[in-house]
Design a protein around this motif. Structure first.
Motif, PDB file in Angstrom:
ATOM      1  N   PHE A   1      -2.797 -54.026 -12.982  1.00 28.95           N
ATOM      2  CA  PHE A   1      -3.866 -54.867 -12.445  1.00 28.95           C
ATOM      3  C   PHE A   1      -4.204 -54.450 -11.014  1.00 28.95           C
ATOM      4  CE2 PHE A   1      -1.720 -57.404 -15.660  1.00 28.95           C
ATOM      5  CZ  PHE A   1      -2.782 -57.918 -16.394  1.00 28.95           C
ATOM      6  N   LEU A   2      -5.482 -54.251 -10.745  1.00 30.26           N
ATOM      7  CA  LEU A   2      -5.960 -53.968  -9.393  1.00 30.26           C
ATOM      8  C   LEU A   2      -6.587 -55.238  -8.839  1.00 30.26           C
ATOM      9  CD1 LEU A   2      -6.525 -51.996  -7.082  1.00 30.26           C
ATOM     10  CD2 LEU A   2      -8.637 -51.329  -8.250  1.00 30.26           C
ATOM     11  N   ILE A   3      -5.975 -55.768  -7.736  1.00 30.22           N
ATOM     12  CA  ILE A   3      -6.370 -57.078  -7.210  1.00 30.22           C
ATOM     13  C   ILE A   3      -6.418 -57.003  -5.682  1.00 30.22           C
ATOM     14  CG2 ILE A   3      -5.940 -59.566  -7.392  1.00 30.22           C
ATOM     15  CD1 ILE A   3      -3.945 -58.950  -9.630  1.00 30.22           C
ATOM     16  N   PRO A   4      -7.480 -56.427  -5.097  1.00 34.76           N
ATOM     17  CA  PRO A   4      -7.507 -56.220  -3.648  1.00 34.76           C
ATOM     18  C   PRO A   4      -8.034 -57.383  -2.815  1.00 34.76           C
ATOM     19  CG  PRO A   4      -9.392 -55.145  -4.649  1.00 34.76           C
ATOM     20  CD  PRO A   4      -8.588 -55.752  -5.780  1.00 34.76           C
ATOM     21  N   ALA A   5      -8.296 -58.534  -3.419  1.00 31.80           N
ATOM     22  CA  ALA A   5      -8.825 -59.666  -2.656  1.00 31.80           C
ATOM     23  C   ALA A   5      -7.848 -60.097  -1.562  1.00 31.80           C
ATOM     24  CB  ALA A   5      -9.112 -60.838  -3.586  1.00 31.80           C
ATOM     25  N   PHE A   6      -8.386 -60.381  -0.404  1.00 33.41           N
ATOM     26  CA  PHE A   6      -7.598 -60.877   0.728  1.00 33.41           C
ATOM     27  C   PHE A   6      -8.480 -61.865   1.484  1.00 33.41           C
ATOM     28  CE2 PHE A   6      -6.172 -59.895   5.279  1.00 33.41           C
ATOM     29  CZ  PHE A   6      -5.211 -60.890   5.252  1.00 33.41           C
ATOM     30  N   PHE A   7      -8.325 -63.122   1.138  1.00 27.54           N
ATOM     31  CA  PHE A   7      -9.261 -64.146   1.606  1.00 27.54           C
ATOM     32  C   PHE A   7      -9.149 -64.391   3.104  1.00 27.54           C
ATOM     33  CE2 PHE A   7      -7.831 -65.368  -2.767  1.00 27.54           C
ATOM     34  CZ  PHE A   7      -8.900 -64.765  -3.412  1.00 27.54           C
ATOM     35  N   GLU A   8      -7.917 -64.336   3.630  1.00 27.62           N
ATOM     36  CA  GLU A   8      -7.726 -64.579   5.055  1.00 27.62           C
ATOM     37  C   GLU A   8      -8.457 -63.542   5.906  1.00 27.62           C
ATOM     38  OE1 GLU A   8      -4.369 -66.464   2.838  1.00 27.62           O
ATOM     39  OE2 GLU A   8      -5.480 -64.584   2.721  1.00 27.62           O
ATOM     40  N   GLY A   9      -8.670 -62.354   5.345  1.00 27.41           N
ATOM     41  CA  GLY A   9      -9.362 -61.295   6.069  1.00 27.41           C
ATOM     42  C   GLY A   9     -10.811 -61.117   5.653  1.00 27.41           C
TER      43      GLY A   9
ATOM     44  N   ALA B   1     -11.929 -62.065  -7.805  1.00 30.22           N
ATOM     45  CA  ALA B   1     -11.460 -63.303  -7.175  1.00 30.22           C
ATOM     46  C   ALA B   1     -12.240 -63.558  -5.895  1.00 30.22           C
ATOM     47  CB  ALA B   1      -9.969 -63.224  -6.870  1.00 30.22           C
ATOM     48  N   GLU B   2     -12.695 -64.789  -5.750  1.00 28.15           N
ATOM     49  CA  GLU B   2     -13.378 -65.226  -4.529  1.00 28.15           C
ATOM     50  C   GLU B   2     -12.583 -66.281  -3.772  1.00 28.15           C
ATOM     51  OE1 GLU B   2     -18.127 -64.739  -5.452  1.00 28.15           O
ATOM     52  OE2 GLU B   2     -17.176 -66.627  -6.011  1.00 28.15           O
ATOM     53  N   SER B   3     -11.506 -66.797  -4.383  1.00 30.92           N
ATOM     54  CA  SER B   3     -10.750 -67.879  -3.767  1.00 30.92           C
ATOM     55  C   SER B   3      -9.350 -67.910  -4.355  1.00 30.92           C
ATOM     56  CB  SER B   3     -11.427 -69.229  -4.023  1.00 30.92           C
ATOM     57  OG  SER B   3     -11.342 -69.549  -5.409  1.00 30.92           O
ATOM     58  N   TYR B   4      -8.483 -68.676  -3.691  1.00 33.88           N
ATOM     59  CA  TYR B   4      -7.130 -68.830  -4.233  1.00 33.88           C
ATOM     60  C   TYR B   4      -7.145 -69.516  -5.592  1.00 33.88           C
ATOM     61  CZ  TYR B   4      -4.307 -66.937  -0.488  1.00 33.88           C
ATOM     62  OH  TYR B   4      -3.698 -66.069   0.382  1.00 33.88           O
ATOM     63  N   ALA B   5      -8.110 -70.373  -5.836  1.00 37.28           N
ATOM     64  CA  ALA B   5      -8.191 -71.016  -7.145  1.00 37.28           C
ATOM     65  C   ALA B   5      -8.346 -69.977  -8.251  1.00 37.28           C
ATOM     66  CB  ALA B   5      -9.350 -72.009  -7.170  1.00 37.28           C
ATOM     67  N   ASP B   6      -9.153 -68.945  -7.992  1.00 36.86           N
ATOM     68  CA  ASP B   6      -9.305 -67.873  -8.978  1.00 36.86           C
ATOM     69  C   ASP B   6      -7.988 -67.140  -9.200  1.00 36.86           C
ATOM     70  OD1 ASP B   6     -12.078 -68.376  -9.212  1.00 36.86           O
ATOM     71  OD2 ASP B   6     -12.509 -67.069  -7.498  1.00 36.86           O
ATOM     72  N   LEU B   7      -7.330 -66.770  -8.108  1.00 37.86           N
ATOM     73  CA  LEU B   7      -6.073 -66.039  -8.240  1.00 37.86           C
ATOM     74  C   LEU B   7      -4.990 -66.882  -8.886  1.00 37.86           C
ATOM     75  CD1 LEU B   7      -5.441 -63.856  -5.054  1.00 37.86           C
ATOM     76  CD2 LEU B   7      -6.137 -63.154  -7.344  1.00 37.86           C
ATOM     77  N   GLU B   8      -4.949 -68.162  -8.569  1.00 35.21           N
ATOM     78  CA  GLU B   8      -3.909 -69.022  -9.131  1.00 35.21           C
ATOM     79  C   GLU B   8      -4.055 -69.156 -10.639  1.00 35.21           C
ATOM     80  OE1 GLU B   8      -4.483 -72.413  -6.689  1.00 35.21           O
ATOM     81  OE2 GLU B   8      -3.440 -71.499  -4.959  1.00 35.21           O
ATOM     82  N   ARG B   9      -5.281 -69.208 -11.128  1.00 34.28           N
ATOM     83  CA  ARG B   9      -5.486 -69.251 -12.584  1.00 34.28           C
ATOM     84  C   ARG B   9      -4.956 -67.974 -13.220  1.00 34.28           C
ATOM     85  NH1 ARG B   9     -10.563 -71.304 -10.746  1.00 34.28           N
ATOM     86  NH2 ARG B   9     -10.761 -73.550 -11.141  1.00 34.28           N
ATOM     87  N   PHE B  10      -5.276 -66.853 -12.607  1.00 35.24           N
ATOM     88  CA  PHE B  10      -4.780 -65.591 -13.145  1.00 35.24           C
ATOM     89  C   PHE B  10      -3.250 -65.528 -13.092  1.00 35.24           C
ATOM     90  CE2 PHE B  10      -3.084 -61.391 -12.124  1.00 35.24           C
ATOM     91  CZ  PHE B  10      -3.359 -60.740 -13.320  1.00 35.24           C
ATOM     92  N   CYS B  11      -2.682 -65.918 -11.965  1.00 31.96           N
ATOM     93  CA  CYS B  11      -1.230 -65.779 -11.779  1.00 31.96           C
ATOM     94  C   CYS B  11      -0.446 -66.664 -12.745  1.00 31.96           C
ATOM     95  CB  CYS B  11      -0.850 -66.080 -10.334  1.00 31.96           C
ATOM     96  SG  CYS B  11      -1.375 -64.776  -9.187  1.00 31.96           S
TER      97      CYS B  11
END
Length: 448
Positions: free
Chosen positions: A124-132, A218-228
């Motif tokens: 899985f390639l997941i480069p999202a970094f919301f804080e940045g 992913a645009e938010s932690y909600a997106d990543l949390e669903r995936f995780c």
């Protein structure tokens, strides 16, 4: 699968801890150190590899050694290691080299265990970094700049002389870097993550086979949390996954809870430790802007390190610079050490990497020999921060305190060290706004 999962983050510079707290970092990977990390009460840890500063061959050898040791020790302990290759959120890395090495190590471990050898099911390639300000939308990786979302292939990061790339459309990026047909890359869209029932999403992940590349939007932690949640369920059902990610994934995957930003209380007592030291090695535009802003403060004074002099006249120049730093500190202001901003030309990528390593070793030696009662230590830039940690401070392990600004992590130098208790701020080169470095200095110095 009944084995307890342990998440092992191989971090190609030390900034991947910028979204978590409480976990351990280790800078060496002998069996005893790895075993101790695997047994820690926090079920994930970071191995700081610094491979972004290495040639591909050197990175390959280091990752093979680390992954092999982790797999051997995990087997002895009866736990299952899940590997995350954490790298830059602007797509600069040795991808897919490090993941391929981990895959090979996993196959070797199975061979040693006389098990049937099977490849991983998906990478899985997941480069999202919301804080940045980095998100992935419609398979395109974007960065927030001047109040706009800009594809990363239109930034200075894509023009990196070592890790440059032509497309921030992630299937195309994978095709460019891994040599696979971009059309074969699967994608989990935002719509899929947000509308698919949890059980159906788990089933979808469980259907993956044969090392497929998968882009996760992913645009938010909600997106990543669903995936995780789905990924952990699939791992629990026996799936074999690898993750190439930025820092936000680690927080979501490990379910690290939110805590507030650290404040001035993290610094040492100003009565005995009156001032800190700041070292800026990163050359990206954002770092240079932050440096310029900081140097306007009356409480600091700049010390420019001439990179050409470092390469031509190392030890005598080091002695001169250390003396200058200590004199400035004793005059009642905080020294801000920074490398000359012009990037020197080199005939080959290998020579450029070697020069960068020599400059980083110079900065590390400077920190190692300076003898001052520091209130804090700030390092700006991932590779610089790693080398100061390992070679300057000579730390083999530490624990993450948290963040002093969004995406800016802090560790505490452990007891028994000559700088015991001093907070070490690992400030990524491409994080924050123009004033963030100055704001962190103000917080640590308790300046209004």
């Amino acid at each position: 699968m009944t084995s307890e999962l342990r998440t092992v983050v191989l971090d190609d510079d030390p900034t991947g801890i910028q979204t978590v707290h409480g976990c351990r970092i280790i800078t060496r990977w002998d069996p005893e150190t790895v075993r101790s990390a695997l047994c820690d009460e926090v079920p994930f840890f970071f191995v700081l590899t610094n491979t972004r500063a290495l040639t591909p061959d050197a990175a390959r050898a280091k990752i093979a050694e680390i992954a092999g040791t982790v797999l051997v020790e995990a087997k002895k302990l009866g736990v299952r290691a899940v590997f995350v290759s954490r790298s830059d959120s602007t797509l600069r890395s040795h991808f897919p080299l490090e993941c391929n090495v981990i895959r090979a190590a996993m196959l070797d471990a199975e061979r040693a265990g006389a098990k049937e050898q099977t490849d991983i099911d998906a990478l899985f390639l997941i480069p999202a970094f919301f804080e940045g300000g980095r998100i992935t939308r419609n398979d395109v990786h974007l960065i927030r700049m001047q109040n706009e979302w800009i594809p990363t292939d239109r930034t200075e990061f894509a023009k990196d002389s070592v890790f440059g790339y032509s497309s921030s459309h992630l299937p195309s990026y994978i095709q460019e870097k891994a040599g696979v047909d971009g059309a074969s890359v699967l994608s989990l869209s935002l719509e899929t993550l947000r509308t698919t029932e949890p059980e159906a999403l788990v089933d979808r992940l469980c259907s993956l086979r044969n090392g497929r590349y998968v882009v996760v939007n992913a645009e938010s932690y909600a997106d990543l949390e669903r995936f995780c949640l789905a990924a952990r369920a699939a791992l629990g059902a026996g799936k074999r996954f690898l993750f190439q990610t930025a820092a936000s994934f680690v927080k979501a995957f490990t379910a690290t809870p939110d805590v507030g930003l650290l404040g001035s209380g993290v610094s040492m007592d100003p009565r005995t430790h009156p001032r800190g030291l700041i070292v800026v090695g990163s050359h990206v535009q954002k770092s240079s802007e932050q440096l310029a802003c900081l140097l306007q403060e009356p409480e600091v004074r700049g010390v420019e390190i001439d990179v050409q002099r470092v390469l031509e006249d190392g030890p005598p120049y080091l002695t001169r610079m250390v003396t200058e730093i200590e004199c400035i500190w004793n005059e009642g202001v905080t020294p801000v050490v920074f490398t000359s901003r012009a990037e020197l030309p080199f005939p080959t990528t290998g020579e450029r990497l070697e020069a960068g390593q020599r400059v980083s070793r110079f900065l590390s030696s400077m920190v190692r020999v300076v003898r001052l009662p520091l209130r804090f230590l700030i390092s700006k830039g991932g590779i610089t921060s790693h080398d100061l940690l390992v070679d300057g401070l000579e730390l083999s392990s530490a624990r993450v305190l948290g963040q002093i600004a969004p995406g800016v992590p802090v560790i505490r130098i452990p007891e028994g060290h000559r700088l015991a208790g001093v907070p070490y701020v690992i400030f990524p080169g491409n994080v924050g706004g123009a004033t963030t470095l100055r704001e962190v200095f103000h917080t640590l110095s308790d300046v209004e």
